[in-house]
Design a protein around this motif. Structure first.
Motif, PDB file in Angstrom:
ATOM      1  N   ALA A  91       0.813  -1.216   0.000  1.00 11.41           N
ATOM      2  CA  ALA A  91       0.000   0.000   0.000  1.00 11.41           C
ATOM      3  C   ALA A  91       0.846   1.265   0.000  1.00 11.41           C
ATOM      4  CB  ALA A  91      -0.932  -0.009   1.216  1.00 11.41           C
ATOM      5  N   GLU A  92       1.912   1.252   0.790  1.00 12.74           N
ATOM      6  CA  GLU A  92       2.770   2.429   0.888  1.00 12.74           C
ATOM      7  C   GLU A  92       3.371   2.779  -0.469  1.00 12.74           C
ATOM      8  OE1 GLU A  92       2.711  -0.331   2.768  1.00 12.74           O
ATOM      9  OE2 GLU A  92       3.807  -0.020   4.644  1.00 12.74           O
ATOM     10  N   ARG A  93       3.896   1.762  -1.158  1.00 16.58           N
ATOM     11  CA  ARG A  93       4.514   2.011  -2.459  1.00 16.58           C
ATOM     12  C   ARG A  93       3.484   2.397  -3.509  1.00 16.58           C
ATOM     13  NH1 ARG A  93       7.444  -2.947  -3.772  1.00 16.58           N
ATOM     14  NH2 ARG A  93       6.442  -3.858  -1.957  1.00 16.58           N
ATOM     15  N   VAL A  94       2.277   1.844  -3.430  1.00 18.15           N
ATOM     16  CA  VAL A  94       1.229   2.252  -4.368  1.00 18.15           C
ATOM     17  C   VAL A  94       0.964   3.749  -4.215  1.00 18.15           C
ATOM     18  CG1 VAL A  94      -1.225   2.041  -4.964  1.00 18.15           C
ATOM     19  CG2 VAL A  94       0.153  -0.019  -4.583  1.00 18.15           C
TER      20      VAL A  94
ATOM     21  N   ARG B  48       6.788  15.687  -5.577  1.00 21.28           N
ATOM     22  CA  ARG B  48       8.101  15.397  -4.989  1.00 21.28           C
ATOM     23  C   ARG B  48       8.228  15.939  -3.566  1.00 21.28           C
ATOM     24  NH1 ARG B  48       7.940  12.928  -9.080  1.00 21.28           N
ATOM     25  NH2 ARG B  48       9.584  12.521 -10.568  1.00 21.28           N
ATOM     26  N   ASP B  49       7.271  16.748  -3.131  1.00 21.02           N
ATOM     27  CA  ASP B  49       7.336  17.364  -1.800  1.00 21.02           C
ATOM     28  C   ASP B  49       6.243  16.787  -0.912  1.00 21.02           C
ATOM     29  OD1 ASP B  49       9.477  19.110  -2.444  1.00 21.02           O
ATOM     30  OD2 ASP B  49       8.060  20.401  -3.497  1.00 21.02           O
ATOM     31  N   PHE B  50       6.657  16.011   0.094  1.00 21.28           N
ATOM     32  CA  PHE B  50       5.703  15.284   0.910  1.00 21.28           C
ATOM     33  C   PHE B  50       5.746  15.724   2.359  1.00 21.28           C
ATOM     34  CE2 PHE B  50       6.978  12.553  -2.661  1.00 21.28           C
ATOM     35  CZ  PHE B  50       5.733  12.444  -3.283  1.00 21.28           C
ATOM     36  N   GLU B  51       4.580  15.654   2.992  1.00 19.48           N
ATOM     37  CA  GLU B  51       4.399  16.107   4.371  1.00 19.48           C
ATOM     38  C   GLU B  51       4.336  14.952   5.360  1.00 19.48           C
ATOM     39  OE1 GLU B  51       4.008  19.042   7.206  1.00 19.48           O
ATOM     40  OE2 GLU B  51       4.212  19.410   5.066  1.00 19.48           O
ATOM     41  N   ALA B  52       3.525  13.920   5.062  1.00 13.84           N
ATOM     42  CA  ALA B  52       3.321  12.815   6.000  1.00 13.84           C
ATOM     43  C   ALA B  52       2.703  11.628   5.275  1.00 13.84           C
ATOM     44  CB  ALA B  52       2.409  13.253   7.139  1.00 13.84           C
ATOM     45  N   LEU B  53       2.896  10.455   5.882  1.00  9.89           N
ATOM     46  CA  LEU B  53       2.321   9.209   5.374  1.00  9.89           C
ATOM     47  C   LEU B  53       1.639   8.492   6.523  1.00  9.89           C
ATOM     48  CD1 LEU B  53       2.172   6.985   3.053  1.00  9.89           C
ATOM     49  CD2 LEU B  53       4.196   6.011   4.150  1.00  9.89           C
ATOM     50  N   ALA B  54       0.441   7.963   6.273  1.00  8.90           N
ATOM     51  CA  ALA B  54      -0.254   7.139   7.255  1.00  8.90           C
ATOM     52  C   ALA B  54      -0.440   5.749   6.668  1.00  8.90           C
ATOM     53  CB  ALA B  54      -1.608   7.742   7.605  1.00  8.90           C
ATOM     54  N   VAL B  55      -0.258   4.726   7.507  1.00 11.98           N
ATOM     55  CA  VAL B  55      -0.403   3.334   7.102  1.00 11.98           C
ATOM     56  C   VAL B  55      -1.242   2.630   8.154  1.00 11.98           C
ATOM     57  CG1 VAL B  55       0.814   1.224   6.444  1.00 11.98           C
ATOM     58  CG2 VAL B  55       1.923   3.433   6.111  1.00 11.98           C
ATOM     59  N   ILE B  56      -2.137   1.750   7.714  1.00  9.36           N
ATOM     60  CA  ILE B  56      -2.993   1.019   8.650  1.00  9.36           C
ATOM     61  C   ILE B  56      -3.206  -0.407   8.167  1.00  9.36           C
ATOM     62  CG2 ILE B  56      -5.124   1.779   7.534  1.00  9.36           C
ATOM     63  CD1 ILE B  56      -6.415   1.871  10.353  1.00  9.36           C
ATOM     64  N   ALA B  57      -3.324  -1.318   9.128  1.00 10.06           N
ATOM     65  CA  ALA B  57      -3.688  -2.710   8.832  1.00 10.06           C
ATOM     66  C   ALA B  57      -4.487  -3.252  10.006  1.00 10.06           C
ATOM     67  CB  ALA B  57      -2.441  -3.559   8.588  1.00 10.06           C
ATOM     68  N   ASN B  58      -5.069  -4.396   9.811  1.00 10.05           N
ATOM     69  CA  ASN B  58      -5.866  -5.035  10.859  1.00 10.05           C
ATOM     70  C   ASN B  58      -4.956  -5.812  11.814  1.00 10.05           C
ATOM     71  OD1 ASN B  58      -8.356  -4.104   9.869  1.00 10.05           O
ATOM     72  ND2 ASN B  58      -8.336  -5.684   8.304  1.00 10.05           N
ATOM     73  N   THR B  59      -4.005  -5.113  12.385  1.00 10.79           N
ATOM     74  CA  THR B  59      -3.023  -5.714  13.271  1.00 10.79           C
ATOM     75  C   THR B  59      -3.261  -5.274  14.710  1.00 10.79           C
ATOM     76  OG1 THR B  59      -1.581  -3.864  12.674  1.00 10.79           O
ATOM     77  CG2 THR B  59      -1.208  -5.941  11.519  1.00 10.79           C
TER      78      THR B  59
ATOM     79  N   ASP C  24      13.237  13.330   8.273  1.00  8.78           N
ATOM     80  CA  ASP C  24      12.417  13.730   9.417  1.00  8.78           C
ATOM     81  C   ASP C  24      10.909  13.754   9.118  1.00  8.78           C
ATOM     82  OD1 ASP C  24      12.531  15.929   7.715  1.00  8.78           O
ATOM     83  OD2 ASP C  24      12.750  17.376   9.327  1.00  8.78           O
ATOM     84  N   MET C  25      10.507  13.266   7.941  1.00 14.07           N
ATOM     85  CA  MET C  25       9.089  13.261   7.607  1.00 14.07           C
ATOM     86  C   MET C  25       8.327  12.323   8.529  1.00 14.07           C
ATOM     87  SD  MET C  25       7.073  12.560   4.040  1.00 14.07           S
ATOM     88  CE  MET C  25       6.313  10.971   4.383  1.00 14.07           C
ATOM     89  N   SER C  26       7.125  12.739   8.930  1.00 19.51           N
ATOM     90  CA  SER C  26       6.277  11.942   9.816  1.00 19.51           C
ATOM     91  C   SER C  26       5.656  10.763   9.084  1.00 19.51           C
ATOM     92  CB  SER C  26       5.162  12.800  10.398  1.00 19.51           C
ATOM     93  OG  SER C  26       5.693  13.787  11.245  1.00 19.51           O
ATOM     94  N   VAL C  27       5.679   9.613   9.750  1.00 20.90           N
ATOM     95  CA  VAL C  27       5.004   8.411   9.288  1.00 20.90           C
ATOM     96  C   VAL C  27       4.147   7.925  10.455  1.00 20.90           C
ATOM     97  CG1 VAL C  27       5.239   6.065   8.381  1.00 20.90           C
ATOM     98  CG2 VAL C  27       6.923   7.823   7.746  1.00 20.90           C
ATOM     99  N   TYR C  28       2.847   7.783  10.199  1.00 16.89           N
ATOM    100  CA  TYR C  28       1.911   7.353  11.233  1.00 16.89           C
ATOM    101  C   TYR C  28       1.520   5.906  10.952  1.00 16.89           C
ATOM    102  CZ  TYR C  28       1.603  12.416  11.497  1.00 16.89           C
ATOM    103  OH  TYR C  28       1.908  13.755  11.576  1.00 16.89           O
ATOM    104  N   ILE C  29       1.984   5.003  11.792  1.00 17.14           N
ATOM    105  CA  ILE C  29       1.644   3.592  11.631  1.00 17.14           C
ATOM    106  C   ILE C  29       0.518   3.273  12.614  1.00 17.14           C
ATOM    107  CG2 ILE C  29       3.857   2.935  10.632  1.00 17.14           C
ATOM    108  CD1 ILE C  29       4.756   1.941  13.359  1.00 17.14           C
ATOM    109  N   THR C  30      -0.478   2.504  12.131  1.00 16.90           N
ATOM    110  CA  THR C  30      -1.738   2.386  12.853  1.00 16.90           C
ATOM    111  C   THR C  30      -2.202   0.936  12.943  1.00 16.90           C
ATOM    112  OG1 THR C  30      -2.270   4.528  11.842  1.00 16.90           O
ATOM    113  CG2 THR C  30      -4.060   3.387  12.961  1.00 16.90           C
ATOM    114  N   SER C  31      -2.854   0.605  14.062  1.00 23.37           N
ATOM    115  CA  SER C  31      -3.398  -0.733  14.297  1.00 23.37           C
ATOM    116  C   SER C  31      -4.897  -0.768  13.990  1.00 23.37           C
ATOM    117  CB  SER C  31      -3.189  -1.135  15.761  1.00 23.37           C
ATOM    118  OG  SER C  31      -4.062  -0.382  16.593  1.00 23.37           O
TER     119      SER C  31
END
Length: 136
Positions: free
Chosen positions: A54-57, A68-79, A100-107
């Motif tokens: 999903a992240e690469r998509v 080319r200029d990114f602020e943040a990425l959020a990722v979620i799964a049923n974990t 230093d870009m924010s990545v929000y990983i989620t359960s």
């Protein structure tokens, strides 16, 4: 767009994931600095190595549109815990995102862990390494 909205945009992608083999849907949402959001879900293939996370998509959609200029990425799964990105996704993140870009990983319970690209992949291989390693 705030962190919760970005996480919810990632969550919206869980139902679009094509996961007939693993049954492990993942959603992602990538925020550009100008406020656009590119969403992604994992897309599997019977030839497992050509599956795309999903992240690469989300990243490839944005890059293919000229972003080319990114602020943040959020990722979620049923974990049970916030879902960590795989190594391939971490390497792609290190190519296109600032350390230093924010990545929000989620359960599945919406537990969000805020991290950075640098924390996910310290001492990453970069385009600068490639350039410096070329022989003349």
């Amino acid at each position: 767009m705030n962190k919760d909205q970005l996480v919810n945009a990632a969550k919206d992608m869980l139902d679009r994931a094509f996961v007939p083999y693993s049954k492990f849907p993942v959603g992602a949402a990538l925020l550009t600095k100008d406020g656009k959001v590119y969403q992604g879900c994992n897309i599997e293939n019977a030839a497992y190595p050509v599956t795309c996370c999903a992240e690469r998509v989300a990243i490839f959609k944005a890059v293919s549109e000229g972003e080319r200029d990114f602020e943040a990425l959020a990722v979620i799964a049923n974990t049970d815990r916030p879902v960590p990105p795989c190594g391939a996704c971490r390497q792609v993140m290190s190519e296109f995102f600032s350390p230093d870009m924010s990545v929000y990983i989620t359960s599945k319970d919406m537990e969000v862990k805020s991290t950075t690209v640098e924390e996910l992949l310290p001492f990453s291989f970069t385009p600068e390494d490639l350039e410096k390693g070329r022989q003349s």
